[in-house]
Design an enzyme around this catalytic site. Structure first.
Site, mmCIF file in Angstrom:
data_model
loop_
_atom_site.group_PDB
_atom_site.id
_atom_site.type_symbol
_atom_site.label_atom_id
_atom_site.label_comp_id
_atom_site.label_asym_id
_atom_site.label_seq_id
_atom_site.Cartn_x
_atom_site.Cartn_y
_atom_site.Cartn_z
ATOM 1 N N CYS A 121 0.815 -1.225 0.000
ATOM 2 C CA CYS A 121 0.000 0.000 0.000
ATOM 3 C C CYS A 121 0.845 1.271 0.000
ATOM 4 C CB CYS A 121 -0.940 0.012 1.199
ATOM 5 S SG CYS A 121 -1.948 -1.457 1.310
ATOM 6 N N HIS A 156 -4.013 6.999 2.940
ATOM 7 C CA HIS A 156 -4.296 5.700 2.316
ATOM 8 C C HIS A 156 -5.734 5.290 2.654
ATOM 9 C CE1 HIS A 156 -4.159 1.614 1.154
ATOM 10 N NE2 HIS A 156 -3.869 1.101 2.336
ATOM 11 N N ASN A 184 -9.990 -0.884 -0.113
ATOM 12 C CA ASN A 184 -8.536 -0.685 -0.084
ATOM 13 C C ASN A 184 -7.933 -1.196 -1.397
ATOM 14 O OD1 ASN A 184 -5.789 -0.802 0.382
ATOM 15 N ND2 ASN A 184 -5.962 -1.712 2.418
HETATM 16 C C1 LIG Z 1 -10.366 -5.813 9.953
HETATM 17 C C2 LIG Z 1 -11.065 -4.997 11.036
HETATM 18 C C3 LIG Z 1 -12.123 -4.114 10.410
HETATM 19 C C4 LIG Z 1 -11.749 -5.965 11.992
HETATM 20 O O1 LIG Z 1 -12.379 -5.244 13.042
HETATM 21 P P1 LIG Z 1 -12.179 -5.726 14.551
HETATM 22 O O2 LIG Z 1 -13.077 -4.901 15.372
HETATM 23 O O3 LIG Z 1 -10.718 -5.698 14.836
HETATM 24 O O4 LIG Z 1 -12.736 -7.173 14.469
HETATM 25 P P2 LIG Z 1 -12.063 -8.557 14.935
HETATM 26 O O5 LIG Z 1 -11.146 -9.042 13.858
HETATM 27 O O6 LIG Z 1 -11.522 -8.436 16.310
HETATM 28 O O7 LIG Z 1 -13.352 -9.437 14.952
HETATM 29 C C5 LIG Z 1 -14.453 -9.140 15.802
HETATM 30 C C6 LIG Z 1 -15.559 -10.106 15.467
HETATM 31 O O8 LIG Z 1 -16.120 -9.762 14.178
HETATM 32 C C7 LIG Z 1 -16.105 -10.912 13.350
HETATM 33 N N1 LIG Z 1 -15.909 -10.508 11.975
HETATM 34 C C8 LIG Z 1 -14.740 -10.310 11.310
HETATM 35 N N2 LIG Z 1 -14.993 -9.944 10.052
HETATM 36 C C9 LIG Z 1 -16.330 -9.894 9.918
HETATM 37 C C10 LIG Z 1 -17.194 -9.575 8.848
HETATM 38 N N3 LIG Z 1 -16.743 -9.212 7.639
HETATM 39 N N4 LIG Z 1 -18.530 -9.617 9.068
HETATM 40 C C11 LIG Z 1 -19.040 -9.980 10.258
HETATM 41 N N5 LIG Z 1 -18.262 -10.294 11.296
HETATM 42 C C12 LIG Z 1 -16.928 -10.241 11.134
HETATM 43 C C13 LIG Z 1 -14.952 -11.765 13.874
HETATM 44 O O9 LIG Z 1 -15.120 -13.118 13.492
HETATM 45 C C14 LIG Z 1 -15.105 -11.566 15.350
HETATM 46 O O10 LIG Z 1 -16.144 -12.382 15.829
HETATM 47 P P3 LIG Z 1 -16.024 -13.116 17.274
HETATM 48 O O11 LIG Z 1 -15.900 -11.986 18.247
HETATM 49 O O12 LIG Z 1 -17.277 -13.863 17.324
HETATM 50 O O13 LIG Z 1 -14.775 -13.945 17.175
HETATM 51 C C15 LIG Z 1 -10.041 -4.144 11.839
HETATM 52 O O14 LIG Z 1 -9.186 -4.973 12.577
HETATM 53 C C16 LIG Z 1 -9.195 -3.294 10.943
HETATM 54 O O15 LIG Z 1 -9.671 -2.332 10.386
HETATM 55 N N6 LIG Z 1 -7.904 -3.592 10.800
HETATM 56 C C17 LIG Z 1 -7.009 -2.895 9.885
HETATM 57 C C18 LIG Z 1 -7.206 -3.502 8.549
HETATM 58 C C19 LIG Z 1 -6.627 -2.711 7.444
HETATM 59 O O16 LIG Z 1 -7.199 -1.763 7.022
HETATM 60 N N7 LIG Z 1 -5.491 -3.152 6.955
HETATM 61 C C20 LIG Z 1 -4.907 -2.667 5.808
HETATM 62 C C21 LIG Z 1 -3.794 -1.758 6.163
HETATM 63 S S1 LIG Z 1 -2.888 -1.489 4.713
#
Ligand SMILES: CC(C)(COP(=O)(O)OP(=O)(O)OC[C@H]1O[C@@H](n2cnc3c(N)ncnc32)[C@H](O)[C@@H]1OP(=O)(O)O)[C@@H](O)C(=O)NCCC(=O)NCCS
Length: 328
Positions: free
Chosen positions: A114, A255, A285
């Protein structure tokens, strides 16, 4: 001493097919409400089954050369920033050079995920120092949906395909922006946080179906933490070394990974929301293409005016991150 690096004819392209959040609910256990509230994403673009990253690169490259009024024969270099190249070798840049019939230009890919746009700007500035008369076609392109496991709901909702390009040169050009400064960093000890498969680590025999290592993987929570901290820090460092405060920036174009990351960085840098440009809602993204795609759109809707100073920042697999100041 570094050369003047001017960006001109910034153009963007996204494939026609759009996947909405509701479309994704047919592929995995998710919902529009979950995706939008956690990421700010509503839809993303997906390339056709017959296309590769180099096909998107060719479309946007032709738009850019047309806008620049530049003959292919005037190009000295072609650079492509991507983490989803058609194959490990040849590079997208070489495939593109062949498709454009660009002759013996220097052509190669930049692998900084990215942060590819920023690594590319740093590199073009160096190339222009070596050869101030160079005309560098710089394309940022991703075919991320090719490396998405559609049953992995934690990643498949986040990414999309797209491309953007510009010509970098040392000469003044209509509608051009000057690169005021750029700063690029990495921390390879965190390379396990985000990966895009398909390289030599995938060990398959002929006839095997691809395994999990073929796809994109990300530790979301951990990535979020580093993304917010590093983009904030690198913006502060870049502003400080140029003797500027955030008030001297007209538009902040981070980004386009995730609305919550954008808001958290904007809040730490103390930027008012009306000075932040976002289009993550409609593209998701698009990795290396994310910032130039947003810049092209910001220009086309009049959010960037002549004379305006823009701060851009990115973060991605590697880990890599960086920031740049552009004066339009
Ligand atoms: C990916 C992201 C949105 C996930 O949000 P989060 O609040 O951290 O969520 P978690 O991964 O802890 O998961 C929380 C719950 O949601 C669930 N979940 C994950 N993706 C899901 C989806 N698409 N739909 C529904 N539920 C989802 C998980 O399974 C988990 O369930 P559980 O509590 O029953 O185990 C967040 O971590 C994020 O934005 N990370 C940065 C990602 C990014 O942009 N990276 C690129 C950088 S270049």
């Amino acid at each position: 001493m570094s050369a003047t690096c001017r960006l001109s004819a910034l153009q963007a392209y996204a494939p026609d097919t759009v996947l909405s959040n509701d479309d994704l609910t047919k592929l995995t256990d998710t919902s529009d409400e979950w995706i939008f509230s956690r990421t700010g994403i509503k839809e993303r673009h997906k390339l056709a089954d017959t296309q590769n990253a180099s096909d998107l690169a060719l479309i946007v490259a032709r738009k850019t050369l047309h806008e620049a009024g530049l003959e292919v024969g005037a190009l000295t270099h072609i650079l492509a920033a991507t983490c989803t190249q058609d194959m490990l070798s040849p590079s997208v840049a070489c495939i593109l050079a062949g498709a454009l019939n660009a002759g013996p230009v220097m052509a190669f890919d930049i692998s900084a995920a990215c942060t590819g746009f920023l690594y590319g700007l740093s590199l073009t500035r160096s190339l222009l120092t070596e050869n101030p008369d160079a005309n560098i076609l710089f394309v940022c392109v991703e075919a991320l949906t090719r490396r998405i496991n559609w049953t992995d709901r934690s990643t498949c909702v986040l990414f999309g395909d797209g491309a953007a390009a510009c010509v970098c040169s040392g000469n003044a050009g209509k509608g051009s922006a000057v690169l005021e400064d750029v700063l690029c960093k990495s921390d390879g000890s965190l390379s396990g946080l985000i990966s895009v498969g398909g390289g030599t680590a995938c060990r398959y025999a002929k006839g095997d179906t691809v395994g999990d290592d073929f796809f994109l993987h990300m530790q979301g929570r951990e990535t979020y933490r580093h993304a917010v901290r590093q983009m904030t820090n690198v913006c502060e460092e870049l502003l400080a070394r140029n003797g500027l405060a955030m008030a001297a920036v007209d538009l902040f174009v981070p980004h386009q990974a995730n609305m919550r990351i954008i808001e958290a960085v904007g809040c730490r840098l103390n930027v008012a929301a009306d000075r932040v440009f976002t289009n993550v809602e409609h593209y998701g993204n698009t990795s290396a293409a994310s910032i130039p795609l947003a810049l092209a759109q910001a220009c086309s809707v009049g959010r960037i005016r002549p004379g305006g100073r823009v701060l851009v920042t990115a973060f991605g697999a590697g880990l890599t991150w960086g920031a740049a100041l552009l004066r339009f």
